[in-house]
Design a protein around this motif. Structure first.
Motif, PDB file in Angstrom:
ATOM      1  N   THR A   1       0.844  -1.197   0.000  1.00  0.00           N
ATOM      2  CA  THR A   1       0.000   0.000   0.000  1.00  0.00           C
ATOM      3  C   THR A   1       0.876   1.241   0.000  1.00  0.00           C
ATOM      4  O   THR A   1       1.945   1.262   0.610  1.00  0.00           O
ATOM      5  CB  THR A   1      -0.947   0.019   1.218  1.00  0.00           C
ATOM      6  OG1 THR A   1      -1.817   1.146   1.117  1.00  0.00           O
ATOM      7  CG2 THR A   1      -0.172   0.112   2.526  1.00  0.00           C
ATOM      8  N   GLN A   2       0.468   2.261  -0.734  1.00  0.00           N
ATOM      9  CA  GLN A   2       1.160   3.542  -0.702  1.00  0.00           C
ATOM     10  C   GLN A   2       0.580   4.364   0.441  1.00  0.00           C
ATOM     11  O   GLN A   2      -0.597   4.704   0.435  1.00  0.00           O
ATOM     12  CB  GLN A   2       1.006   4.297  -2.020  1.00  0.00           C
ATOM     13  CG  GLN A   2       1.760   5.623  -2.029  1.00  0.00           C
ATOM     14  CD  GLN A   2       1.591   6.394  -3.324  1.00  0.00           C
ATOM     15  OE1 GLN A   2       1.115   5.862  -4.317  1.00  0.00           O
ATOM     16  NE2 GLN A   2       1.957   7.663  -3.313  1.00  0.00           N
ATOM     17  N   PHE A   3       1.390   4.675   1.430  1.00  0.00           N
ATOM     18  CA  PHE A   3       0.890   5.363   2.614  1.00  0.00           C
ATOM     19  C   PHE A   3       1.256   6.832   2.655  1.00  0.00           C
ATOM     20  O   PHE A   3       0.861   7.543   3.580  1.00  0.00           O
ATOM     21  CB  PHE A   3       1.392   4.676   3.889  1.00  0.00           C
ATOM     22  CG  PHE A   3       2.889   4.674   4.052  1.00  0.00           C
ATOM     23  CD1 PHE A   3       3.540   5.709   4.681  1.00  0.00           C
ATOM     24  CD2 PHE A   3       3.649   3.615   3.570  1.00  0.00           C
ATOM     25  CE1 PHE A   3       4.916   5.710   4.839  1.00  0.00           C
ATOM     26  CE2 PHE A   3       5.025   3.600   3.726  1.00  0.00           C
ATOM     27  CZ  PHE A   3       5.657   4.649   4.355  1.00  0.00           C
ATOM     28  N   SER A   4       1.989   7.314   1.636  1.00  0.00           N
ATOM     29  CA  SER A   4       2.380   8.716   1.666  1.00  0.00           C
ATOM     30  C   SER A   4       2.812   9.157   0.269  1.00  0.00           C
ATOM     31  O   SER A   4       3.122   8.344  -0.593  1.00  0.00           O
ATOM     32  CB  SER A   4       3.522   8.934   2.666  1.00  0.00           C
ATOM     33  OG  SER A   4       3.893  10.301   2.726  1.00  0.00           O
ATOM     34  N   THR A   5       2.811  10.486   0.062  1.00  0.00           N
ATOM     35  CA  THR A   5       3.329  11.083  -1.173  1.00  0.00           C
ATOM     36  C   THR A   5       4.405  12.103  -0.799  1.00  0.00           C
ATOM     37  O   THR A   5       4.686  12.329   0.364  1.00  0.00           O
ATOM     38  CB  THR A   5       2.215  11.794  -1.958  1.00  0.00           C
ATOM     39  OG1 THR A   5       1.685  12.869  -1.162  1.00  0.00           O
ATOM     40  CG2 THR A   5       1.085  10.838  -2.300  1.00  0.00           C
ATOM     41  N   ARG A   6       5.004  12.691  -1.802  1.00  0.00           N
ATOM     42  CA  ARG A   6       6.024  13.752  -1.621  1.00  0.00           C
ATOM     43  C   ARG A   6       7.235  13.306  -0.799  1.00  0.00           C
ATOM     44  O   ARG A   6       7.477  13.889   0.270  1.00  0.00           O
ATOM     45  CB  ARG A   6       5.390  14.981  -0.946  1.00  0.00           C
ATOM     46  CG  ARG A   6       4.250  15.614  -1.735  1.00  0.00           C
ATOM     47  CD  ARG A   6       3.572  16.649  -0.852  1.00  0.00           C
ATOM     48  NE  ARG A   6       2.495  17.291  -1.551  1.00  0.00           N
ATOM     49  CZ  ARG A   6       2.510  18.570  -1.951  1.00  0.00           C
ATOM     50  NH1 ARG A   6       3.527  19.344  -1.695  1.00  0.00           N
ATOM     51  NH2 ARG A   6       1.498  19.090  -2.583  1.00  0.00           N
ATOM     52  N   PRO A   7       7.981  12.306  -1.173  1.00  0.00           N
ATOM     53  CA  PRO A   7       7.841  11.461  -2.361  1.00  0.00           C
ATOM     54  C   PRO A   7       6.935  10.264  -2.092  1.00  0.00           C
ATOM     55  O   PRO A   7       6.569  10.018  -0.938  1.00  0.00           O
ATOM     56  CB  PRO A   7       9.278  11.000  -2.594  1.00  0.00           C
ATOM     57  CG  PRO A   7       9.832  10.868  -1.223  1.00  0.00           C
ATOM     58  CD  PRO A   7       9.230  12.009  -0.433  1.00  0.00           C
TER      59      PRO A   7
END
Length: 488
Positions: A425-431
């Motif tokens: 799962t992608q839990f964050s952005t930036r990056p």
């Protein structure tokens, strides 16, 4: 009290921070806040206004599954309030792993068919963002999951914007918005060049505040590189006018110059770091260049690494570029003064890729600030890379790709150990940050992580942005520092 207002219900177990969030949204200290579980027992109501839209906020008592008659009554009232509400904020404690009690109540609220957000409180710093992956077990979409810290006022802006989108427009504010737009236009056209009393100290405080409340349409770009590679010239070429002093003398621009303009519905703010030496001295130039670059990168979410095509690359070029990777920013490598060299692009690209292996994901654009060559392309690329940097891949798509990657190249079996990835799962952005939930995360070799990152780049457009892949155990309780140390 206006009965036509939409109602927002705050639901959750005791001591998760509902009253504190209620106070933050209401902008007043109304609810009783205490470390003692179950302090708030009654339904508290207050009219709130988020920007120009109003609502009625309902703070319910803490729900606790006990036989105590008081708490049993609190739960009943909370569920009744949720049924009457239009929007439900279900709050949990991010310091603890999700428990069955939270999940059961959340699923009950889901069945009501209301606008529902899962608010994970007490995510006090960037490292603790990694805890968010655990709460995807609730089965909620990325757009309805918010990691916040009420006490530190972190992440609340995204939550407020989500609430704002679900509230009706207040037509009475149209005239006010038009007046505000006119005021901003006048301020932007005001010339500050003669303002000698301008306070750098107060400006830095303002910048820090703006970084905390980040705008999805605002891009902060750091222009970095060693002295006299043409950073000021590139800034002027992009802006279409001369706003920075340009001179062939190294170190002409001493103080950083922040300049903003709008492009394709984005506000792009450039931080020109042309001056990388102290006034009247070139001693310690390398140390000062790196220090100045760090200061700019702390304020940025994208970086233009400017290189001089007419000269050979230096160790200082590498050190400055290395900081971009360290800060995890969206990146474009800009090869300036191309008209003074005109060597084959392939030859120059090979040399840059050889020396800057850590920025293999960054595109290279050859420009000429003097003639304007490829400047428009550079502006388009800034928008594209920022979109990649802030994108979030749906969990279903991400797991499908990871599964395909494992089929193509099986997980290693160190010392005969069987490794298994339960889900990703992608839990964050930036990056973009992706968690691999595994049975034995400590045994996953960095080379396989690198393989997965490369495979992800083949399937999704992550050009210009680093990708962080972190292996986690399903019930792992290790501290964030240990995770970071283990995943290096």
């Amino acid at each position: 009290m206006d009965k036509t207002l939409k109602k927002i219900a705050l639901i959750g177990q005791p001591n998760v921070g509902k009253s504190s969030l209620f106070n933050r949204i209401a902008n007043k200290r109304i609810a009783i806040v205490s470390d003692m579980a179950g302090t708030t027992r009654d339904i508290r109501k207050h009219e709130i206004e988020i920007m120009d839209r109003k609502a009625l906020m309902l703070d319910t008592g803490g729900i606790d599954e006990t036989n105590d008659a008081i708490f049993s009554n609190v739960k009943r009232k909370a569920i009744e309030t949720a049924k009457e509400a239009d929007i439900i904020l279900f709050m949990v404690d991010g310091k603890n792993i999700p428990d069955d009690k939270d999940k059961e109540l959340f699923y009950e609220l889901q069945r009501l068919g209301k606008e529902l957000a899962l608010v994970v409180n007490k995510i006090d710093n960037d490292k603790e963002l990694e805890r968010l992956w655990e709460f995807f077990e609730f089965g909620i979409g990325d757009e309805n999951l918010f990691g916040i810290s009420v006490s530190h006022n972190r992440g609340t802006k995204n939550l407020f914007e989500w609430i704002y989108q679900h509230l009706p427009v207040n037509l009475e504010t149209v005239a006010r918005e038009e007046a505000e737009a006119l005021r901003k236009e006048r301020e932007e056209n005001f010339d500050f060049d003669d303002e000698e009393d301008y306070s750098l100290e107060s400006d830095e405080d303002f910048v820090k505040e703006e970084v905390t409340e980040i705008d999805e349409n605002k891009i902060n770009v750091a222009i970095i590189g060693r002295v006299n590679v043409g950073k000021s010239s590139i800034l002027n070429a992009i802006l279409g006018e001369e706003r920075s002093v340009v001179s062939p003398i190294a170190g002409t621009t001493i103080d950083p110059v922040d300049e903003s303009f709008e492009f394709k519905d984005k506000q792009i703010t450039f931080v020109d770091t042309a001056g990388l030496r102290r006034r009247g001295s070139i001693e310690g130039i390398e140390k000062y260049a790196l220090m100045r670059t760090k200061e700019m990168l702390e304020k940025a979410n994208m970086a233009l690494v400017v290189l001089d095509a007419s000269r050979e690359l230096t160790d200082l070029d590498e050190k400055i570029a290395g900081l971009v990777d360290e800060y995890g920013l969206g990146t474009i490598i800009v090869l300036n003064k191309w008209d003074e060299n005109m060597d084959t692009f392939q030859k120059m690209e090979e040399e840059i890729r050889r020396r800057f292996r850590f920025l293999s994901y960054a595109p290279i654009i050859a420009v000429s600030a003097k003639t304007g060559r490829s400047i428009e392309r550079l502006k388009d690329k800034i928008i594209e890379i920022f979109n990649n940097y802030t994108q979030r891949i749906p969990t279903s798509q991400l797991n499908r790709v990871i599964e395909e990657a494992v089929i193509r190249h099986s997980l290693p079996s160190p010392n005969g150990a069987y490794l298994r990835i339960y889900y990703a799962t992608q839990f964050s952005t930036r990056p973009p940050r992706i968690a691999l939930v595994m049975n034995k995360p400590s045994l996953l070799h960095f080379t396989y992580k690198r393989y997965l990152i490369n495979f992800l780049r083949e399937q999704f457009n992550f050009e210009g942005t680093p990708i962080h892949v972190i292996a986690r155990g399903k019930n792992d309780k290790m501290g964030d520092e240990e995770y970071l140390e283990r995943d290096k």
